[in-house]
Design a protein around this motif. Sequence first.
Motif, mmCIF file in Angstrom:
data_model
loop_
_atom_site.group_PDB
_atom_site.id
_atom_site.type_symbol
_atom_site.label_atom_id
_atom_site.label_comp_id
_atom_site.label_asym_id
_atom_site.label_seq_id
_atom_site.Cartn_x
_atom_site.Cartn_y
_atom_site.Cartn_z
ATOM 1 N N ASN A 1 0.855 -1.194 0.000
ATOM 2 C CA ASN A 1 0.000 0.000 0.000
ATOM 3 C C ASN A 1 0.893 1.247 0.000
ATOM 4 N N HIS A 2 0.855 2.012 -1.069
ATOM 5 C CA HIS A 2 1.796 3.143 -1.157
ATOM 6 C C HIS A 2 1.454 4.269 -0.190
ATOM 7 N N THR A 3 0.256 4.271 0.410
ATOM 8 C CA THR A 3 -0.044 5.323 1.398
ATOM 9 C C THR A 3 0.399 4.889 2.816
ATOM 10 N N ALA A 4 0.823 3.620 2.957
ATOM 11 C CA ALA A 4 1.132 3.102 4.300
ATOM 12 C C ALA A 4 2.608 3.277 4.655
ATOM 13 N N GLN A 5 2.843 3.687 5.900
ATOM 14 C CA GLN A 5 4.211 3.728 6.438
ATOM 15 C C GLN A 5 4.197 2.896 7.715
ATOM 16 N N PHE A 6 4.781 1.720 7.657
ATOM 17 C CA PHE A 6 4.851 0.863 8.838
ATOM 18 C C PHE A 6 6.323 0.691 9.204
ATOM 19 N N LEU A 7 6.649 0.988 10.462
ATOM 20 C CA LEU A 7 8.036 0.917 10.930
ATOM 21 C C LEU A 7 8.148 -0.102 12.059
ATOM 22 N N THR A 8 9.283 -0.783 12.117
ATOM 23 C CA THR A 8 9.499 -1.813 13.141
ATOM 24 C C THR A 8 10.709 -1.432 13.990
ATOM 25 N N ALA A 9 10.590 -1.630 15.302
ATOM 26 C CA ALA A 9 11.747 -1.482 16.195
ATOM 27 C C ALA A 9 12.303 -2.883 16.408
ATOM 28 N N VAL A 10 13.577 -3.082 16.050
ATOM 29 C CA VAL A 10 14.180 -4.409 16.218
ATOM 30 C C VAL A 10 15.390 -4.324 17.154
ATOM 31 N N ASP A 11 15.609 -5.431 17.894
ATOM 32 C CA ASP A 11 16.770 -5.441 18.782
ATOM 33 C C ASP A 11 18.007 -5.924 18.019
ATOM 34 N N GLU A 12 19.108 -6.104 18.741
ATOM 35 C CA GLU A 12 20.383 -6.417 18.056
ATOM 36 C C GLU A 12 20.351 -7.769 17.341
ATOM 37 N N ASP A 13 19.401 -8.645 17.769
ATOM 38 C CA ASP A 13 19.278 -9.947 17.092
ATOM 39 C C ASP A 13 18.235 -9.921 15.981
ATOM 40 N N GLY A 14 17.679 -8.735 15.712
ATOM 41 C CA GLY A 14 16.667 -8.629 14.656
ATOM 42 C C GLY A 14 15.268 -8.985 15.138
ATOM 43 N N LYS A 15 15.132 -9.218 16.461
ATOM 44 C CA LYS A 15 13.799 -9.551 17.010
ATOM 45 C C LYS A 15 12.942 -8.299 17.099
ATOM 46 N N VAL A 16 11.639 -8.449 16.812
ATOM 47 C CA VAL A 16 10.737 -7.301 16.862
ATOM 48 C C VAL A 16 10.467 -6.911 18.325
ATOM 49 N N ALA A 17 10.706 -5.625 18.635
ATOM 50 C CA ALA A 17 10.408 -5.108 19.970
ATOM 51 C C ALA A 17 9.110 -4.302 19.947
ATOM 52 N N GLY A 18 8.826 -3.685 18.795
ATOM 53 C CA GLY A 18 7.615 -2.867 18.694
ATOM 54 C C GLY A 18 7.401 -2.427 17.264
ATOM 55 N N TYR A 19 6.283 -1.771 17.034
ATOM 56 C CA TYR A 19 6.038 -1.267 15.677
ATOM 57 C C TYR A 19 5.038 -0.133 15.693
ATOM 58 N N ILE A 20 5.024 0.597 14.566
ATOM 59 C CA ILE A 20 4.034 1.668 14.402
ATOM 60 C C ILE A 20 3.523 1.589 12.963
ATOM 61 N N GLY A 21 2.226 1.782 12.795
ATOM 62 C CA GLY A 21 1.629 1.751 11.459
ATOM 63 C C GLY A 21 0.896 3.051 11.194
ATOM 64 N N SER A 22 1.031 3.556 9.967
ATOM 65 C CA SER A 22 0.373 4.824 9.666
ATOM 66 C C SER A 22 0.091 4.943 8.176
ATOM 67 N N PHE A 23 -0.718 5.923 7.865
ATOM 68 C CA PHE A 23 -1.090 6.196 6.475
ATOM 69 C C PHE A 23 -0.986 7.705 6.259
ATOM 70 N N VAL A 24 -0.380 8.107 5.134
ATOM 71 C CA VAL A 24 -0.361 9.535 4.797
ATOM 72 C C VAL A 24 -1.251 9.732 3.579
ATOM 73 N N VAL A 25 -2.281 10.544 3.763
ATOM 74 C CA VAL A 25 -3.171 10.872 2.653
ATOM 75 C C VAL A 25 -3.276 12.396 2.614
ATOM 76 N N CYS A 26 -2.924 12.968 1.444
ATOM 77 C CA CYS A 26 -2.820 14.431 1.293
ATOM 78 C C CYS A 26 -1.898 14.974 2.383
ATOM 79 N N GLU A 27 -2.378 15.936 3.175
ATOM 80 C CA GLU A 27 -1.459 16.531 4.172
ATOM 81 C C GLU A 27 -1.610 15.890 5.555
ATOM 82 N N SER A 28 -2.367 14.788 5.626
ATOM 83 C CA SER A 28 -2.632 14.216 6.950
ATOM 84 C C SER A 28 -2.004 12.841 7.109
ATOM 85 N N CYS A 29 -1.369 12.666 8.264
ATOM 86 C CA CYS A 29 -0.857 11.333 8.611
ATOM 87 C C CYS A 29 -1.745 10.792 9.723
ATOM 88 N N TYR A 30 -2.149 9.536 9.600
ATOM 89 C CA TYR A 30 -3.018 8.906 10.593
ATOM 90 C C TYR A 30 -2.297 7.676 11.153
#
Length: 150
Positions: free
Chosen positions: A40-69
């Motif tokens: 999805n080109h409007t989606a920005q999903f970021l992952t926080a990973v530890d030194e072993d590459g394990k997922v510690a957390g994440y955030i998901g968002s969408f930018v449409v026009c001037e608004s990020c949700y």
Amino acid sequence: MEEIKIIPMTGKHIKEIAELEKVCFSQPWSENSLLEELDNHTAQFLTAVDEDGKVAGYIGSFVVCESCYISNIAVFPQYRRKGIGRALISALFSLAKEKGAESVSLEVRPSNDTAISLYNVMGFEEVGLRKNFYRNPTEDALIMTYSFDK
Ligand SMILES: CC(C)(COP(=O)(O)OP(=O)(O)OC[C@H]1O[C@@H](n2cnc3c(N)ncnc32)[C@H](O)[C@@H]1OP(=O)(O)O)[C@@H](O)C(=O)NCCC(=O)NCCS
């Protein structure tokens, strides 16, 4: 918060993020819904990973026009209170600005004091209420917004 990196979500993070969703939410996102956002080109999903590459957390968002949700943010319990939530939002702010967003908004349960504390620390302000927005249990949603131009 040493040894934690914030990187774009990829297919190899999806299983762990779906687990994290189950740990945190009564209506968790499935692996399939997360997978769909990779294309999805409007989606920005970021992952926080530890030194072993394990997922510690994440955030998901969408930018449409001037608004990020922001649709999702979560950190595994064992990684909480180490600045990862803050780092995920900061990284998203930079990305959303690059994509042309002027503001970032989200919804949160009024009973979720922890998340509200994080959003207040990051400069979000309460701007409204959506009645009966959440299920399991039913609860209103506070709408919070951060403007880049303030
Ligand atoms: C909300 C959440 C993402 C915070 O992640 P985190 O990595 O622990 O947050 P941080 O360590 O970056 O905290 C940043 C600031 O937020 C506030 N905060 C975070 N957790 C807090 C808590 N349990 N009590 C009070 N304030 C808290 C503090 O001001 C903290 O700064 P400090 O540690 O310097 O005092 C995490 O608790 C979580 O995953 N909760 C379950 C999922 C959820 O509710 N998501 C939000 C849905 S809207």
